[in-house]
Motif scaffolding. Structure first.
Motif, PDB file in Angstrom:
ATOM      1  N   LEU A 127      -9.684   7.202   0.276  1.00  0.00           N
ATOM      2  CA  LEU A 127      -9.353   5.838  -0.140  1.00  0.00           C
ATOM      3  C   LEU A 127     -10.496   4.871   0.159  1.00  0.00           C
ATOM      4  CD1 LEU A 127      -5.612   5.614   0.950  1.00  0.00           C
ATOM      5  CD2 LEU A 127      -6.533   6.004  -1.358  1.00  0.00           C
ATOM      6  N   VAL A 128     -11.070   4.989   1.340  1.00  0.00           N
ATOM      7  CA  VAL A 128     -12.158   4.091   1.726  1.00  0.00           C
ATOM      8  C   VAL A 128     -13.409   4.353   0.878  1.00  0.00           C
ATOM      9  CG1 VAL A 128     -13.743   3.513   3.614  1.00  0.00           C
ATOM     10  CG2 VAL A 128     -11.282   3.650   4.040  1.00  0.00           C
ATOM     11  N   GLU A 129     -13.649   5.609   0.553  1.00  0.00           N
ATOM     12  CA  GLU A 129     -14.800   5.922  -0.295  1.00  0.00           C
ATOM     13  C   GLU A 129     -14.640   5.339  -1.693  1.00  0.00           C
ATOM     14  OE1 GLU A 129     -16.611   9.840  -2.423  1.00  0.00           O
ATOM     15  OE2 GLU A 129     -16.236  10.010  -0.263  1.00  0.00           O
ATOM     16  N   SER A 130     -13.428   5.440  -2.251  1.00  0.00           N
ATOM     17  CA  SER A 130     -13.224   4.947  -3.615  1.00  0.00           C
ATOM     18  C   SER A 130     -13.010   3.440  -3.664  1.00  0.00           C
ATOM     19  CB  SER A 130     -12.052   5.667  -4.281  1.00  0.00           C
ATOM     20  OG  SER A 130     -10.830   5.316  -3.675  1.00  0.00           O
ATOM     21  N   ARG A 131     -12.474   2.861  -2.595  1.00  0.00           N
ATOM     22  CA  ARG A 131     -12.202   1.417  -2.522  1.00  0.00           C
ATOM     23  C   ARG A 131     -12.667   0.908  -1.154  1.00  0.00           C
ATOM     24  NH1 ARG A 131     -10.927   0.275  -7.833  1.00  0.00           N
ATOM     25  NH2 ARG A 131      -9.463   1.833  -8.575  1.00  0.00           N
ATOM     26  N   PRO A 132     -13.973   0.669  -0.968  1.00  0.00           N
ATOM     27  CA  PRO A 132     -14.532   0.342   0.349  1.00  0.00           C
ATOM     28  C   PRO A 132     -13.875  -0.827   1.080  1.00  0.00           C
ATOM     29  CG  PRO A 132     -16.281   0.842  -1.188  1.00  0.00           C
ATOM     30  CD  PRO A 132     -15.011   0.794  -1.989  1.00  0.00           C
ATOM     31  N   LEU A 191       0.832  -1.212   0.000  1.00  0.00           N
ATOM     32  CA  LEU A 191       0.000   0.000   0.000  1.00  0.00           C
ATOM     33  C   LEU A 191       0.864   1.258   0.000  1.00  0.00           C
ATOM     34  CD1 LEU A 191      -3.011  -0.656   2.373  1.00  0.00           C
ATOM     35  CD2 LEU A 191      -3.066  -0.185  -0.076  1.00  0.00           C
ATOM     36  N   ARG A 192       1.962   1.228   0.733  1.00  0.00           N
ATOM     37  CA  ARG A 192       2.804   2.422   0.838  1.00  0.00           C
ATOM     38  C   ARG A 192       3.552   2.727  -0.449  1.00  0.00           C
ATOM     39  NH1 ARG A 192       5.911   3.327   6.443  1.00  0.00           N
ATOM     40  NH2 ARG A 192       6.512   5.158   5.234  1.00  0.00           N
ATOM     41  N   ARG A 228       3.844  13.687  -7.726  1.00  0.00           N
ATOM     42  CA  ARG A 228       3.085  12.437  -7.673  1.00  0.00           C
ATOM     43  C   ARG A 228       3.818  11.470  -6.748  1.00  0.00           C
ATOM     44  NH1 ARG A 228      -1.199  10.710 -10.225  1.00  0.00           N
ATOM     45  NH2 ARG A 228      -1.165  12.399 -11.715  1.00  0.00           N
ATOM     46  N   GLU A 229       3.169  11.169  -5.621  1.00  0.00           N
ATOM     47  CA  GLU A 229       3.732  10.279  -4.605  1.00  0.00           C
ATOM     48  C   GLU A 229       2.648   9.307  -4.155  1.00  0.00           C
ATOM     49  OE1 GLU A 229       6.868  10.393  -3.699  1.00  0.00           O
ATOM     50  OE2 GLU A 229       7.389  12.311  -4.617  1.00  0.00           O
ATOM     51  N   PRO A 230       3.035   8.120  -3.680  1.00  0.00           N
ATOM     52  CA  PRO A 230       2.035   7.213  -3.115  1.00  0.00           C
ATOM     53  C   PRO A 230       1.413   7.823  -1.859  1.00  0.00           C
ATOM     54  CG  PRO A 230       4.062   6.034  -3.656  1.00  0.00           C
ATOM     55  CD  PRO A 230       4.357   7.499  -3.770  1.00  0.00           C
ATOM     56  N   LEU A 231       0.111   7.999  -1.881  1.00  0.00           N
ATOM     57  CA  LEU A 231      -0.595   8.695  -0.808  1.00  0.00           C
ATOM     58  C   LEU A 231      -0.391   8.030   0.554  1.00  0.00           C
ATOM     59  CD1 LEU A 231      -2.530  10.952   0.084  1.00  0.00           C
ATOM     60  CD2 LEU A 231      -4.421   9.404  -0.477  1.00  0.00           C
ATOM     61  N   VAL A 232      -0.490   6.717   0.615  1.00  0.00           N
ATOM     62  CA  VAL A 232      -0.363   6.025   1.897  1.00  0.00           C
ATOM     63  C   VAL A 232       1.037   6.239   2.466  1.00  0.00           C
ATOM     64  CG1 VAL A 232      -0.476   3.778   3.079  1.00  0.00           C
ATOM     65  CG2 VAL A 232      -2.173   4.366   1.318  1.00  0.00           C
ATOM     66  N   PHE A 278      -2.071   4.071  -5.312  1.00  0.00           N
ATOM     67  CA  PHE A 278      -2.623   5.408  -5.046  1.00  0.00           C
ATOM     68  C   PHE A 278      -1.576   6.529  -5.147  1.00  0.00           C
ATOM     69  CE2 PHE A 278      -4.913   2.202  -2.516  1.00  0.00           C
ATOM     70  CZ  PHE A 278      -6.123   2.242  -3.184  1.00  0.00           C
ATOM     71  N   ALA A 279      -0.926   6.621  -6.303  1.00  0.00           N
ATOM     72  CA  ALA A 279       0.061   7.685  -6.538  1.00  0.00           C
ATOM     73  C   ALA A 279      -0.679   8.942  -6.986  1.00  0.00           C
ATOM     74  CB  ALA A 279       1.086   7.251  -7.584  1.00  0.00           C
ATOM     75  N   TYR A 280      -0.824   9.872  -6.059  1.00  0.00           N
ATOM     76  CA  TYR A 280      -1.589  11.095  -6.305  1.00  0.00           C
ATOM     77  C   TYR A 280      -0.675  12.307  -6.244  1.00  0.00           C
ATOM     78  CZ  TYR A 280      -5.788   8.289  -5.225  1.00  0.00           C
ATOM     79  OH  TYR A 280      -6.790   7.356  -5.222  1.00  0.00           O
TER      80      TYR A 280
END
Length: 169
Positions: free
Chosen positions: A137-142, A36-37, A59-63, A41-43
């Motif tokens: 993250l939870v909203e887009s990927r429950p 995950l890290r 652009r970095e991995p959000l987690v 999720f590179a935002y």
């Protein structure tokens, strides 16, 4: 003090995971903290203090950024200093407590006068960034809501008893 991100669903799935994702072999509820890290999720991330952009549309991995910022709070509280660094390059943002303020310097493009902000403002910005990141993250990927990595992240930014810095320089 400004820390934010721009979600980009086209960057949710990590490089090399596309086939496994399409085949249903990836379970976000059990995927490891490391994956995950560094793989998902590179935002675009913006990190600005006192008008200086330490990160701007990077652009970095959000987690990973959320964990790094959470650990910086712990470092500031425990040792009076911390670093925000990146595995893919040598750029480092240095944080140092000076009284009840955090002073920011960097290894590249450092401003002549290092920007500062109150520790509580930095702590609040980090907590808000992590809360909004987890919520997004939870909203887009429950199924991520079931992953213990997010619980660990939330625990890292929970306000300690007393809420102070522990540093009285």
């Amino acid at each position: 003090m400004k820390i934010n991100f721009t979600p980009d669903s086209s960057s949710d799935i990590g490089s090399g995971y596309e086939k496994a994702w399409q085949d249903g072999r990836v379970d976000l509820a059990t995927i490891s903290a490391t994956d995950l890290r560094y793989g998902w999720f590179a935002y675009q991330i913006d990190f600005k203090v006192g008008g200086h952009a330490f990160l701007s549309a990077t652009r970095e991995p959000l987690v990973d950024i959320m964990f790094t910022l959470a650990y910086s709070l712990q470092g500031l509280r425990a040792e009076g200093s911390a670093e925000i660094n990146f595995t893919e390059n040598s750029y480092v943002i240095h944080l140092k407590l000076v009284g009840d303020r955090v002073r920011f310097t960097s290894s590249h493009r450092a401003p002549a006068v290092p920007p500062e902000c109150p520790f509580e403002d930095y702590a609040a910005a980090v907590r808000a960034f992590v809360a909004s990141g987890v919520a997004c993250l939870v909203e887009s990927r429950p199924t991520l809501a079931e992953n213990p990595v997010l619980d660990e992240l939330r625990a890292l930014v929970s306000d300690p008893a007393g809420g102070g810095t522990g540093n009285q320089e």
